[in-house]
Structures are given as structure tokens and as C-alpha cells.
Design a protein around this motif. Sequence first.
Motif, short mmCIF file in Angstrom:
data_model
loop_
_atom_site.label_atom_id
_atom_site.label_comp_id
_atom_site.label_asym_id
_atom_site.label_seq_id
_atom_site.Cartn_x
_atom_site.Cartn_y
_atom_site.Cartn_z
N ILE A 70 -13.83 -4.36 5.21
CA ILE A 70 -12.42 -4.07 4.96
C ILE A 70 -12.28 -3.00 3.88
O ILE A 70 -11.51 -2.04 4.03
N ARG A 114 -4.16 -2.90 -0.60
CA ARG A 114 -4.51 -2.81 0.82
C ARG A 114 -3.81 -3.90 1.64
O ARG A 114 -3.28 -3.65 2.73
N GLU A 115 -3.78 -5.12 1.12
CA GLU A 115 -3.14 -6.23 1.83
C GLU A 115 -1.65 -5.97 2.03
O GLU A 115 -1.10 -6.19 3.12
N VAL A 125 -1.11 -3.19 4.72
CA VAL A 125 -1.31 -3.69 6.08
C VAL A 125 -0.11 -4.53 6.53
O VAL A 125 0.37 -4.39 7.67
N CYS A 183 -5.71 2.82 6.17
CA CYS A 183 -5.35 1.48 6.64
C CYS A 183 -4.71 1.55 8.02
O CYS A 183 -5.01 0.72 8.91
N SER A 214 -7.43 2.32 10.53
CA SER A 214 -8.28 1.14 10.71
C SER A 214 -7.61 0.11 11.62
O SER A 214 -8.25 -0.47 12.50
N LEU A 215 -6.31 -0.10 11.43
CA LEU A 215 -5.58 -1.05 12.26
C LEU A 215 -5.54 -0.59 13.71
O LEU A 215 -5.70 -1.40 14.64
N ASP A 273 -8.81 -1.18 15.30
CA ASP A 273 -8.96 -2.61 15.61
C ASP A 273 -8.26 -2.98 16.91
O ASP A 273 -8.78 -3.77 17.72
N ASN A 297 -10.10 -5.64 10.27
CA ASN A 297 -9.02 -6.36 9.59
C ASN A 297 -8.80 -7.73 10.23
O ASN A 297 -7.71 -8.04 10.72
#
Length: 374
Positions: A190, A217-218, A221, A298, A301-302, A305, A319
Amino acid sequence: MADVFSKIFGQPKVSEFLRRSAAEEHIAQSYLFLGPSGSNKTQAAYALACAFLCGTSKNCAGTCSLRESVLAHKHPDVKFYSPEGESGYLVSQIHEIIHDSTLAPVRGNKKVYILDRVDMLGAFSANAFLKTLEEPTSGTCFILLGRCANSVLPTIRSRCLVVPFRQIPPAQAIAIIMQNTIADEQKAQIALSASGNSITAAIKMLTPGDNSLIYLREQIVKIVLGAVVSTDWGVLKAVKDLLLLVKSPTDEYRQRLEESLCDSDDFLSDAAKKQLEKANKRSVKRKESKLINMIFDCIISLMHDVMMILANDSRRVVNSDFFEELKSFANKTNQIKMVRALDQVISLKNANTYNVSSESLLDLALFEFKGAQE
């Protein structure tokens, strides 16, 4: 005791070469570090800058104040530049560097200039820079960073000592992060993904006692995943919320630099103060750009995913703490739409290098992500 070169993660040959050069006091005046993004070129540049300013065979080991300020990117005589024009470096930037290199150092008797993305140094800018690069003033070191040899002008390459950096495989990068933190594999993945594949940045994100970047980061997202299933107005509001998230750490960083400048006010000349003020502005701008890039990383990355879920390869989802939200989105899209949208978002992230509105770029990125739904 570890020296500054021990933190050039994943590049043992580079570390040893630079360590030996410093120990033998054979540091060149112009370097060109070549390697892909995430290969730790910037960390190596600051390590070399530290050894150059120390001027000792001990490679600046320990916790001296000089080492701390250089590695924290706060030393007034180590200056970092990146392209400010849409097509690369502005000629005015190069003229500023040339002029600045003729001025006396703020502290000590040496200066270091780190120029990122010199593959974006055009012919006009390069021509203005050649004489300074070939014959730097005494006590000056230039460290240029580029992606690959073919993208850097031959006239620049021929005037530098070229140091190649290898691509670090993801599995090795994750292993290095786990070895240098207390993180498990999932958290290491992550952090690496949210840091644009920078091992150094990922390790910093996972440093015990400093969870601000992990929390950031949380929050990023959560906002992004909420935005892409919202209305168009919801997307615009989400971008404003994202910018507010990065504003706080940027303001805190700016305040620390201003306080440091005030502490030094009594013994600095007016010329030195002006140099520091310019350097601080560049540092703040770079800090803000890094945080904006973290938002893009981010988002990318999402999207990656979602594509892994569509390919029935859920084991490669990074994630995983937001798996249900990602799976829900995957049910509303397909691979072709996601590939097209991802390409656009990557292009928008690259445009953040230039003087383009970050808010406009993020608006477009989230609309691309949202628009990939069927």
C-alpha cells in the motif's frame, strides 16, 4: 555506523561507487544519474551532496547537523530544481541557476545543485547551461537526474560522469520496505503504491511515530471512492476536499521553513536571506507537488486494483482494505474502459509537473475514473 550511502535502497553498486568516490575524495563536479522512476536517484543525489559538503573520508556518518539538514532537504546550499515549463525547463530557470552558482554559499564553502528530469532540458536551455556545467565554479557540484540516456541531450551527457541506476523489481522493493520498517507485506504494498513506487517515500510513510502520511492516504482513498460513485457536483466537491487535505501539511512545512529562516536572521546577510527565501519557495512548491502526486498515485492504484478484479486476479489487489468498494465499482465497468481511463489519468499526473492548475487536473482525473462505469 551507517553512512549516508546506506540509505540508497536497492542500488548496492551505486552505493558502493559513491561511497568509494567520497572516501577517496574523488567526487566529480558534474554527475548524471540515469534510471527509471522509483530507482532512488533523488535519495542518492542528496547522499552525495551530504558527502560533498562534509568533505571528509567518513562519508558524513552519524547524526551531524549538516547531514540532518541535507537529508531533510533543508540545507541552504543544496538546491533542487525541476522543470517549470509545459515543455520542460525554462531558459529563465537555467539563467537563475547559472547566476546563483556564482554567488557565495550561505554556509561553509561548497554548493550543490540537483536538477531533476534533465531529459526535459531542451536545446535552448541546455546551450545556456553547457559552459557552467563543463567548468563549474570552485566548490560547486551539479547532480543531474534523468530517466534514460537517449532522452538526455548528448552535449549534456558528455559533460557529466554518468551513473546508471537499475529498475528495482516490485517484490524486492516490498522486501526492502519490510526490512526497514515494522510493516507487513500488505502495508508495504500500500505504501509503495501510494508513494509512486518510491522505496524511500514508502519507508518514510511507514516510519513508527509518524502516521500522518498513512492517515492521509486512507483519507484520500475514501474521498476518491466516494466521488466516483457520486454526482458530477460530488466530484468537484471531492477535489476541493482533497486539496484541503494536502494544504495542512504544506502549510506546516512552510511555517517550519519560515521559523528556521527567522532563527538564522541575525547572522545572515541580505543576499543570503534572499537566496534562502527563494530556496524555501521552491521547497514548498515541491512539497505541495509531491502531495498532489500522492493523490494521483492513489487514484492510479485504485484503478489498477479494479482492473485486477476484472481479470479475476484479486490476489494482486493492493488496496485490499477497500476491496468491497473496488469490487462494487468493477461490477459497473470493463477492462477496455478502465485501460482508456487509466491512460488518461497517468497523462494528467505527468502534466502536474508543469505550471498547470492541480485542481483542474484532479477534476479531470476523477471524471475519467467515474466515467469508466457502464
